[in-house]
Scaffold this active site. Structure first.
Site, short mmCIF file in Angstrom:
data_model
loop_
_atom_site.label_atom_id
_atom_site.label_comp_id
_atom_site.label_asym_id
_atom_site.label_seq_id
_atom_site.Cartn_x
_atom_site.Cartn_y
_atom_site.Cartn_z
CB CYS A 180 -10.20 -52.13 -49.97
SG CYS A 180 -9.61 -53.48 -48.94
CG HIS A 218 -7.26 -49.30 -50.00
ND1 HIS A 218 -7.56 -49.42 -48.66
CD2 HIS A 218 -6.97 -50.55 -50.45
CE1 HIS A 218 -7.46 -50.69 -48.33
NE2 HIS A 218 -7.11 -51.40 -49.39
CG ASN A 268 -5.88 -53.40 -46.60
OD1 ASN A 268 -6.84 -52.71 -46.27
ND2 ASN A 268 -5.85 -54.11 -47.72
#
Ligand code: ACO
Length: 323
Positions: free
Chosen positions: A116, A243, A273
């Site tokens: 990520c 993020h 996500n």
């Protein structure tokens, strides 16, 4: 915190792509012991886009890359870098095939893997290649089909994850101009690998609560290091683009920083996500909502498996994106 010296890397184009298939919370609740109410209140997520079987990370990356090149008004670049944790195959890297499909056969192309935090590692690498004088333009793509790593019976990870791709073009320029990347902070802690891991031939495993706590601490500290290196106050930051891990994580980071939460750009409700695609997808959302304006001070931050984390500061350029 590292600062660029003299010659700068400037954001010159942005493009994103989401696979058309949407899985809503209600659709998940038909197959798993979960509910729209639980997922929305605990994560802020309403739906996620999931790639059809047979559609790979490279397919999504090509579309985002094509749009970023169009946004920059370029048909060629000096290098193509792809951040992904779900490459089309373990060998070779996916970037050379993406470059070839974009008509860029011959240019250097390679993958970067930092989960990520991948897009932040990618931006830092691309900016360094330009600041060093090695390249004039680079295409940087963050793309993942992380849904392919999930245990289909795991209600927690399936609620969080979506697929997608986002890309930017960086070009050589001056540090003082709109779009310049100005400050960088990256870090890792491999001793905590078991918090977020896809074991060989296994499914993605996560220790949610520990991830939550670490994400808030690491992103907050990373942003603080970048701000202090540049001499920017928290109040002077127009937009934080984190993020998109969990809406509650983003709220906690803003709170820890003392930043007005209205300055955080978030699209997690629509996409979940999306791992390495998360930050450019959030940037595109900010452009479409007409929140990101030329000259605005923008700070990106992220956290993910590794553990890895980072933050990057830039001013926003005058760019447009295609649908
Ligand atoms: N629906 C219903 N119940 C659920 C679901 C779900 N989708 N998921 C978990 N639960 C249950 C749990 O099983 C638990 O039940 P139990 O008490 O009977 O054991 C209960 O809800 C509470 O679970 P908690 O872990 O306390 O819930 P929390 O509020 O911490 O939220 C979450 C869990 C959303 C996972 C949160 O911890 C989180 O967002 N963590 C960070 C996740 C993250 O960012 N991961 C990155 C992944 S991507 C990558 O790294 C590549």
């Amino acid at each position: 915190m590292r600062k660029t010296m003299g010659r700068g890397a400037v954001l010159a184009g942005l493009g994103v792509h989401l696979p058309p298939g949407v899985v809503t919370n209600d659709m998940l609740a038909e197959a798993l012991d979960t509910s729209d109410e639980w997922i929305r209140t605990r994560t802020g997520i309403r739906q996620r886009h999931i790639a059809d079987p047979g559609v790979g990370t490279g397919d999504l990356a090509v579309e985002a890359g094509r749009r970023a090149l169009a946004s920059a008004g370029l048909s060629t670049v000096d290098a193509v870098l792809l951040a992904t944790t779900t490459p089309d195959q373990s060998c070779p890297a996916t970037a050379p095939q993406v470059a070839d499909r974009l008509g860029l056969r011959g240019c250097p192309a390679y993958d970067v893997s930092a989960a990520c935090s991948g897009f932040l590692y990618l931006l830092t690498t691309g900016a360094a290649l330009i600041s060093s004088g090695l390249f004039e333009t680079v295409l940087l793509i963050g793309a993942d089909t992380f849904s392919t790593t999930l245990d289909p019976t795991d209600r927690t990870t399936r609620a969080l994850i979506g697929d997608g791709a986002g890309a930017v073009v960086l070009r050589a320029g001056r540090e003082g101009e709109d779009g310049a990347l100005l400050g960088f902070d990256l870090g890792s802690d491999g001793s905590q690998v078991d918090l977020l891991v896809v074991p060989p031939r296994g499914h993605f495993q996560m220790r949610g609560k520990q991830v939550f706590t670490n994400a808030v601490i690491r992103m907050t500290e990373s942003v603080e290091r970048v701000l202090s290196g540049l001499g920017w106050s928290v109040e002077s930051v127009n937009h934080l683009v984190p993020h998109q891990a969990n809406a509650r994580i983003l709220a906690a980071v803003a709170d820890q920083l003392g930043l007005d939460p209205a300055r955080t750009i978030t699209n997690i409700g629509d996409v979940g996500n999306t791992v390495a695609a998360s930050i450019p997808l959030a940037l595109a959302h900010g452009v479409r909502e007409e929140r990101l304006r030329p000259g605005d001070r923008v700070v990106l931050t992220g956290f993910g498996a590794g553990l890895t984390w980072g933050a990057i500061a830039l001013t926003w350029p005058g760019i447009s994106i295609t649908a």
